[in-house]
Write an enzyme that holds these catalytic residues in place. Structure first.
Site, PDB file in Angstrom:
ATOM      1  N   ASP A   8       0.882  -1.162   0.000  1.00  0.00           N
ATOM      2  CA  ASP A   8       0.000   0.000   0.000  1.00  0.00           C
ATOM      3  C   ASP A   8       0.929   1.223   0.000  1.00  0.00           C
ATOM      4  O   ASP A   8       2.122   1.105   0.311  1.00  0.00           O
ATOM      5  CB  ASP A   8      -0.880  -0.027   1.255  1.00  0.00           C
ATOM      6  CG  ASP A   8      -1.681   1.247   1.425  1.00  0.00           C
ATOM      7  OD1 ASP A   8      -2.298   1.695   0.444  1.00  0.00           O
ATOM      8  OD2 ASP A   8      -1.679   1.805   2.542  1.00  0.00           O
ATOM      9  N   ASP A  10      -0.169   5.117   0.824  1.00  0.00           N
ATOM     10  CA  ASP A  10      -0.451   6.127   1.848  1.00  0.00           C
ATOM     11  C   ASP A  10      -0.414   5.499   3.243  1.00  0.00           C
ATOM     12  O   ASP A  10      -1.244   4.646   3.558  1.00  0.00           O
ATOM     13  CB  ASP A  10      -1.837   6.751   1.610  1.00  0.00           C
ATOM     14  CG  ASP A  10      -1.940   7.472   0.268  1.00  0.00           C
ATOM     15  OD1 ASP A  10      -0.980   8.160  -0.111  1.00  0.00           O
ATOM     16  OD2 ASP A  10      -2.997   7.347  -0.386  1.00  0.00           O
TER      17      ASP A  10
HETATM   18  P1  XGP Z   1      -7.417  10.004  -3.978  1.00  0.00           P
HETATM   19  C1  XGP Z   1      -7.506   8.719  -1.622  1.00  0.00           C
HETATM   20  C2  XGP Z   1      -8.765   9.058  -0.825  1.00  0.00           C
HETATM   21  O1  XGP Z   1      -9.187  10.383  -1.104  1.00  0.00           O
HETATM   22  C3  XGP Z   1      -8.467   8.930   0.651  1.00  0.00           C
HETATM   23  O2  XGP Z   1      -9.643   9.144   1.431  1.00  0.00           O
HETATM   24  C4  XGP Z   1      -7.904   7.548   0.957  1.00  0.00           C
HETATM   25  O3  XGP Z   1      -7.523   7.458   2.318  1.00  0.00           O
HETATM   26  C5  XGP Z   1      -6.690   7.274   0.076  1.00  0.00           C
HETATM   27  O4  XGP Z   1      -7.023   7.436  -1.287  1.00  0.00           O
HETATM   28  C6  XGP Z   1      -6.214   5.832   0.303  1.00  0.00           C
HETATM   29  O5  XGP Z   1      -4.930   5.641  -0.128  1.00  0.00           O
HETATM   30  O6  XGP Z   1      -7.757   8.727  -3.029  1.00  0.00           O
HETATM   31  O7  XGP Z   1      -8.358  11.084  -3.572  1.00  0.00           O
HETATM   32  O8  XGP Z   1      -5.974  10.407  -3.741  1.00  0.00           O
HETATM   33  O9  XGP Z   1      -7.655   9.508  -5.373  1.00  0.00           O
HETATM   34 MG    MG Z   2      -2.735   3.182   3.571  1.00  0.00          MG
END
Ligand code: XGP
Ligand code: MG
Length: 222
Positions: A8, A10
């Site tokens: 993963d 983030d």
């Molecule tokens: P993106 C993100 C979401 O906005 C976020 O709420 C999640 O925690 C994250 O993805 C998970 O990695 O998606 O808005 O960057 O596409």
């Molecule tokens: Mg994560």
């Protein structure tokens, strides 16, 4: 030996989970909804549209806005998030990650990325990590967010490895559920995670010999 490790992004490779939280919190505040870090655990591993839905549901506002308004909210959140990304650099790679990537390469293990974030390619580039990955799942091509196993199955297919020969590393509860549902071996990073085959508190505790020993023990005694 496991044939692949799928990361993963983030909250595992870098602390952008915190940036997502700050951006969602600011948007929520504008809508009169207060969210804290405990609530944010539910947004981890969940894509942009589903994250917004969860925030609105929390305040009983699930049906309060038109699709166009929701789209606008998502754009606002993403703009805030990208402002926070501006200073991201290789110095922001979390402890333990680079040594693990190097050990995986040396062991001939394939390396994959499974992030539902559409910003993942830019984050990986800012960290200077693109060249380490043999395959990165495309978040825009997914039908389901985690906890559905789709993204991990896609990563395994892209790497050419059977799920039961691969390890997944996650900081989100939805991510652990997704890895387990895919048939991979799950490694959880975080004190509050449940159901991980192997759990650590911090990425700094990730070490290839330990990971290998735990994975091999599972193969011997599933
Ligand atoms: P993106 C993100 C979401 O906005 C976020 O709420 C999640 O925690 C994250 O993805 C998970 O990695 O998606 O808005 O960057 O596409
Ligand atoms: Mg994560």
């Amino acid at each position: 030996l496991p044939q692949a490790v799928v990361f993963d992004l983030d909250g595992v490779i870098t602390d952008t989970a915190e940036f997502h939280f700050l951006a969602w919190q600011q948007l929520a505040q504008k809508l009169g909804i207060s969210i804290d870090r405990a609530f944010n655990e539910q947004l981890k591993g969940v894509n942009r549209a589903d994250s917004l839905t969860r925030i609105l549901q929390r305040a009983g506002q699930a049906d309060a806005y038109t699709p166009a308004q929701r789209q606008q909210f998502m754009t606002e959140k993403n703009d805030l998030y990208r402002e926070l990304l501006a200073t991201l650099s290789p110095a922001d790679i979390l402890p333990g990650i680079l040594p693990l990537l190097a050990d995986l390469r040396a062991a001939g293990c394939r390396i994959g990325l499974a992030s539902v974030s559409e910003n993942a390619p830019q984050v990986l580039a800012s960290l200077g990590l693109c060249d380490w990955f043999h395959f990165c799942a495309d978040a825009r091509a997914l039908t389901h967010s985690k906890p559905h196993p789709e993204i991990f199955l896609t990563a395994c297919r892209g790497l050419g490895v059977a799920p039961d020969q691969a390890i997944g590393i996650e900081d989100a509860q939805a991510g652990i559920t997704a890895i387990n549902a895919s048939g991979m071996y799950s490694v959880g990073i975080g004190a509050s995670l449940t159901g991980a085959d192997y759990r650590l508190n911090h990425t700094g505790e990730l070490a290839w010999p330990d990971l290998l020993a735990h994975w091999q023990a599972e193969q011997a005694c599933p």
